[in-house]
Design an enzyme around this catalytic site. Structure first.
Site, PDB file in Angstrom:
ATOM      1  N   GLY A   1       3.922  -0.376  -2.032  1.00 27.86           N
ATOM      2  CA  GLY A   1       2.835   0.612  -2.075  1.00 27.86           C
ATOM      3  C   GLY A   1       2.711   1.447  -3.388  1.00 27.86           C
ATOM      4  O   GLY A   1       2.851   2.857  -3.080  1.00 27.86           O
ATOM      5  N   ALA A   2       2.925   0.995  -4.487  1.00 23.06           N
ATOM      6  CA  ALA A   2       3.624   1.546  -5.594  1.00 23.06           C
ATOM      7  C   ALA A   2       2.653   2.146  -6.715  1.00 23.06           C
ATOM      8  O   ALA A   2       2.922   2.450  -7.642  1.00 23.06           O
ATOM      9  CB  ALA A   2       4.429   0.675  -6.525  1.00 23.06           C
ATOM     10  N   SER A   3       1.338   1.588  -6.284  1.00 28.16           N
ATOM     11  CA  SER A   3       0.165   1.879  -7.422  1.00 28.16           C
ATOM     12  C   SER A   3      -0.707   3.174  -7.271  1.00 28.16           C
ATOM     13  O   SER A   3      -1.451   3.561  -8.454  1.00 28.16           O
ATOM     14  CB  SER A   3      -0.765   0.664  -7.005  1.00 28.16           C
ATOM     15  OG  SER A   3      -1.111   0.480  -5.750  1.00 28.16           O
TER      16      SER A   3
ATOM     17  N   GLY B   1      -1.323   7.292  -5.171  1.00 25.66           N
ATOM     18  CA  GLY B   1      -0.670   8.444  -4.402  1.00 25.66           C
ATOM     19  C   GLY B   1       0.828   8.685  -4.409  1.00 25.66           C
ATOM     20  O   GLY B   1       1.448   8.695  -5.487  1.00 25.66           O
TER      21      GLY B   1
ATOM     22  N   TYR C   1      -4.418  13.847  13.707  1.00 27.33           N
ATOM     23  CA  TYR C   1      -3.631  13.061  13.150  1.00 27.33           C
ATOM     24  C   TYR C   1      -2.414  12.908  13.729  1.00 27.33           C
ATOM     25  O   TYR C   1      -1.997  11.973  14.589  1.00 27.33           O
ATOM     26  CB  TYR C   1      -2.999  13.893  11.753  1.00 27.33           C
ATOM     27  CG  TYR C   1      -2.267  13.020  10.972  1.00 27.33           C
ATOM     28  CD1 TYR C   1      -2.857  12.284   9.726  1.00 27.33           C
ATOM     29  CD2 TYR C   1      -0.968  12.822  10.996  1.00 27.33           C
ATOM     30  CE1 TYR C   1      -2.331  11.450   8.809  1.00 27.33           C
ATOM     31  CE2 TYR C   1      -0.201  11.675  10.178  1.00 27.33           C
ATOM     32  CZ  TYR C   1      -0.843  11.295   9.055  1.00 27.33           C
ATOM     33  OH  TYR C   1      -0.384  10.269   8.366  1.00 27.33           O
TER      34      TYR C   1
ATOM     35  N   THR D   1      -5.677  11.780  -1.460  1.00 30.52           N
ATOM     36  CA  THR D   1      -5.355  10.445  -1.927  1.00 30.52           C
ATOM     37  C   THR D   1      -6.346   9.684  -1.222  1.00 30.52           C
ATOM     38  O   THR D   1      -7.290   9.841  -0.633  1.00 30.52           O
ATOM     39  CB  THR D   1      -3.737   9.766  -1.303  1.00 30.52           C
ATOM     40  OG1 THR D   1      -3.959   9.798  -0.021  1.00 30.52           O
ATOM     41  CG2 THR D   1      -2.842  10.688  -1.891  1.00 30.52           C
TER      42      THR D   1
HETATM   43  P1  NAI Z   1      -2.448   5.542  -1.179  1.00 26.31           P
HETATM   44  O1  NAI Z   1      -3.929   4.934  -0.547  1.00 26.31           O
HETATM   45  O2  NAI Z   1      -2.487   6.317  -2.271  1.00 26.31           O
HETATM   46  O3  NAI Z   1      -1.554   4.158  -1.291  1.00 26.31           O
HETATM   47  C1  NAI Z   1      -1.239   3.264  -0.652  1.00 26.31           C
HETATM   48  C2  NAI Z   1      -0.397   2.294  -1.237  1.00 26.31           C
HETATM   49  O4  NAI Z   1      -0.183   1.279  -0.534  1.00 26.31           O
HETATM   50  C3  NAI Z   1      -1.277   1.509  -2.719  1.00 26.31           C
HETATM   51  O5  NAI Z   1      -0.297   1.553  -3.468  1.00 26.31           O
HETATM   52  C4  NAI Z   1      -1.728  -0.049  -2.205  1.00 26.31           C
HETATM   53  O6  NAI Z   1      -2.142  -0.769  -2.936  1.00 26.31           O
HETATM   54  C5  NAI Z   1      -0.585  -0.239  -1.138  1.00 26.31           C
HETATM   55  N1  NAI Z   1      -1.307  -1.308  -0.098  1.00 26.31           N
HETATM   56  C6  NAI Z   1      -1.936  -1.034   0.662  1.00 26.31           C
HETATM   57  N2  NAI Z   1      -2.423  -2.026   1.447  1.00 26.31           N
HETATM   58  C7  NAI Z   1      -1.385  -2.940   1.215  1.00 26.31           C
HETATM   59  C8  NAI Z   1      -1.021  -4.283   1.291  1.00 26.31           C
HETATM   60  N3  NAI Z   1      -1.287  -5.009   2.354  1.00 26.31           N
HETATM   61  N4  NAI Z   1       0.082  -4.861   0.605  1.00 26.31           N
HETATM   62  C9  NAI Z   1       0.839  -4.387  -0.509  1.00 26.31           C
HETATM   63  N5  NAI Z   1       0.278  -3.067  -0.859  1.00 26.31           N
HETATM   64  C10 NAI Z   1      -0.814  -2.597  -0.065  1.00 26.31           C
HETATM   65  O7  NAI Z   1      -1.688   6.212   0.117  1.00 26.31           O
HETATM   66  P2  NAI Z   1      -0.791   7.641   0.144  1.00 26.31           P
HETATM   67  O8  NAI Z   1      -1.791   8.625   0.826  1.00 26.31           O
HETATM   68  O9  NAI Z   1      -0.229   7.598  -1.036  1.00 26.31           O
HETATM   69  O10 NAI Z   1       0.083   7.091   1.662  1.00 26.31           O
HETATM   70  C11 NAI Z   1       1.280   6.501   1.308  1.00 26.31           C
HETATM   71  C12 NAI Z   1       2.127   7.046   2.550  1.00 26.31           C
HETATM   72  O11 NAI Z   1       2.187   8.381   2.579  1.00 26.31           O
HETATM   73  C13 NAI Z   1       1.566   6.562   3.907  1.00 26.31           C
HETATM   74  O12 NAI Z   1       2.622   6.013   4.850  1.00 26.31           O
HETATM   75  C14 NAI Z   1       0.938   8.106   4.367  1.00 26.31           C
HETATM   76  O13 NAI Z   1       0.631   8.012   5.939  1.00 26.31           O
HETATM   77  C15 NAI Z   1       1.882   8.928   3.732  1.00 26.31           C
HETATM   78  N6  NAI Z   1       1.489  10.344   3.671  1.00 26.31           N
HETATM   79  C16 NAI Z   1       0.323  10.763   3.182  1.00 26.31           C
HETATM   80  C17 NAI Z   1      -0.184  12.036   3.006  1.00 26.31           C
HETATM   81  C18 NAI Z   1      -1.455  12.344   2.256  1.00 26.31           C
HETATM   82  O14 NAI Z   1      -1.815  13.504   2.496  1.00 26.31           O
HETATM   83  N7  NAI Z   1      -2.053  11.480   1.453  1.00 26.31           N
HETATM   84  C19 NAI Z   1       0.762  12.923   3.532  1.00 26.31           C
HETATM   85  C20 NAI Z   1       1.831  12.509   4.232  1.00 26.31           C
HETATM   86  C21 NAI Z   1       2.220  11.291   4.139  1.00 26.31           C
END
Ligand code: NAI
Length: 384
Positions: A47-49, A51, A233, A271
């Site tokens: 999930g590197a791309s 956020g 949440y 994000t």
């Molecule tokens: P994001 O939507 O920015 O990033 C998601 C990443 O997962 C992207 O790199 C995307 O390409 C990848 N991805 C999605 N589906 C995929 C798949 N099937 N195969 C491969 N890669 C896939 O999300 P964000 O917000 O950075 O979330 C990351 C983690 O952080 C999650 O577990 C989220 O619950 C957690 N989090 C987020 C918060 C927020 O406020 N945004 C707060 C606290 C935790």
């Protein structure tokens, strides 16, 4: 082509390649400005791309000097439509990392699948030998199982339905959101997608293939937040998935003693995933305003730089549940008391004064490479 933002509900359907590259560069500069630390040298980021995952990758690459292998699910351009922001972010990151003498490769495909796990393992074997850190930062709407069964996650309550204020993103007005309760089937599907089963699958596959270093750390992310957001949440369908993630963390620690698994509780930030959760964007705008006024605000890169440089390698920096609390500043009493007070009084009349609407939208546009200082948006760009 001149690329302009095209915003639809909580998503922007275009992304600006030069803006995304500038965004990545700014994040790299931030981490470099904070200095280096001793740490893992070969890191897999799932999930590197975008956020938190992108910020994690940048933090370990420029903070520890680590080689990174990234996994993502992003769209390439077809010549008429732009690629997704995560695609441009990743390309920009790789280009810069290579210039700086760091190994950086990325695999674009479904992280839940057996094929992508195999591809990652083969790449580790060929290029890195072993990895000593795995960041699990997936935020996905659905998961397809090896037998073809598909699960779709929902953002609903568990038990009672719930109504509260929310921000209508298309016109920045406040309205009432009604959130229905998830069925048993929907809760289970959300756990399948956003719980910890796939994290365990990854660790098992990597361990079985012999590509884990003798001492290896893995971290996954979660959110807890204040009472206002509990029904949607922490106690909602996504919260049930996060509880499963916590259990999975314990399972990984018990099953493989050489692996140290941790959960970091991160701050609420704009994000692509959080924008889709009802109620949360209004909370974020109120929170941003209070944290900025107090000089405590952080974005993804500030959070992840602090996580990797100051906290993740120090086992004493956990709470009573073993969680690394990156929401420590968000949850401070002096922050939450003001947010709660403002939550009660926020209305269409005062939302622009007491909520950081501009800051929300700035982050939103920045995620897709728009409204970034120094980028000429009137110029023709190659979207391939
Ligand atoms: P994001 O939507 O920015 O990033 C998601 C990443 O997962 C992207 O790199 C995307 O390409 C990848 N991805 C999605 N589906 C995929 C798949 N099937 N195969 C491969 N890669 C896939 O999300 P964000 O917000 O950075 O979330 C990351 C983690 O952080 C999650 O577990 C989220 O619950 C957690 N989090 C987020 C918060 C927020 O406020 N945004 C707060 C606290 C935790």
């Amino acid at each position: 082509m001149v690329v302009e933002p095209r915003v639809k509900d909580f998503i922007c359907t275009t992304a600006h390649p030069v803006g995304c590259a500038a965004n990545v560069k700014n994040q790299i500069e931030y981490v470099k400005s904070k200095g280096k630390a001793e740490g893992p040298k070969k890191v897999l980021v799932i999930g590197a791309s975008t956020g938190y995952g992108l910020a994690s990758r940048i933090s370990v690459a420029y903070g520890y000097g680590a080689d990174t292998l990234g996994v993502m699910f992003e769209k390439e351009s077809n010549g008429r439509r732009t690629a997704s922001a995560g695609f441009y972010n990743t390309r920009a990151f790789e280009e810069q990392a290579h210039k700086d003498g760091l190994y950086a490769k990325s695999i674009n495909g479904d992280a839940f699948s057996v094929e992508i796990k195999e591809q990652v393992i083969n790449t580790i074997k060929e290029d890195l030998g072993k990895v000593d850190m795995i960041v699990y930062s997936l935020a996905a709407p659905r998961r397809t199982m090896p037998d073809g069964t598909r699960y779709t996650s929902v953002l609903k309550t568990v038990g009672e339905e719930y109504s509260n204020k929310t921000l209508v993103l298309k016109d920045n007005t406040i309205t009432e959101a009604h959130i229905s309760s998830a069925t048993e089937e929907e809760i289970n599907a959300t756990i399948k997608v956003m719980g910890g089963e796939d994290w365990i699958d990854w660790m098992k596959a990597l361990n079985d293939a012999g590509v884990l270093a003798d001492k290896v750390i893995t971290v996954a992310y979660s959110y807890i937040g204040p009472k206002i957001t509990f029904p949607i949440y922490a106690e909602g369908s996504i919260g049930q998935a996060k509880k499963d993630l916590y259990k999975s963390c314990d399972i990984i620690n018990e099953r493989w003693p050489q692996i140290k698994a941790k959960v970091a509780i991160n701050k609420a930030l704009v994000t692509q995933s959080s924008a889709a959760i009802p109620i949360v964007p209004l909370y974020i705008t109120l929170l941003y305003k209070v944290m900025k006024d107090k000089g405590l605000h952080e974005g993804c890169i500030e959070q992840m730089q602090r996580l990797f440089m100051d906290k993740i390698l120090d086992d004493s920096q956990v709470d009573e549940n073993g969680f690394v609390r990156m929401d420590d500043w968000e949850m401070r009493d002096d922050v939450q008391s003001v947010v709660a007070e403002r939550w009660d009084t926020v209305s269409n009349d005062n939302v622009k004064e007491i909520a950081d609407i501009d800051g929300y939208w700035e982050d939103f546009y920045n995620m897709f490479g728009f409204k970034i200082d120094g980028v000429d948006y009137s110029a023709d760009v190659d979207i391939m």
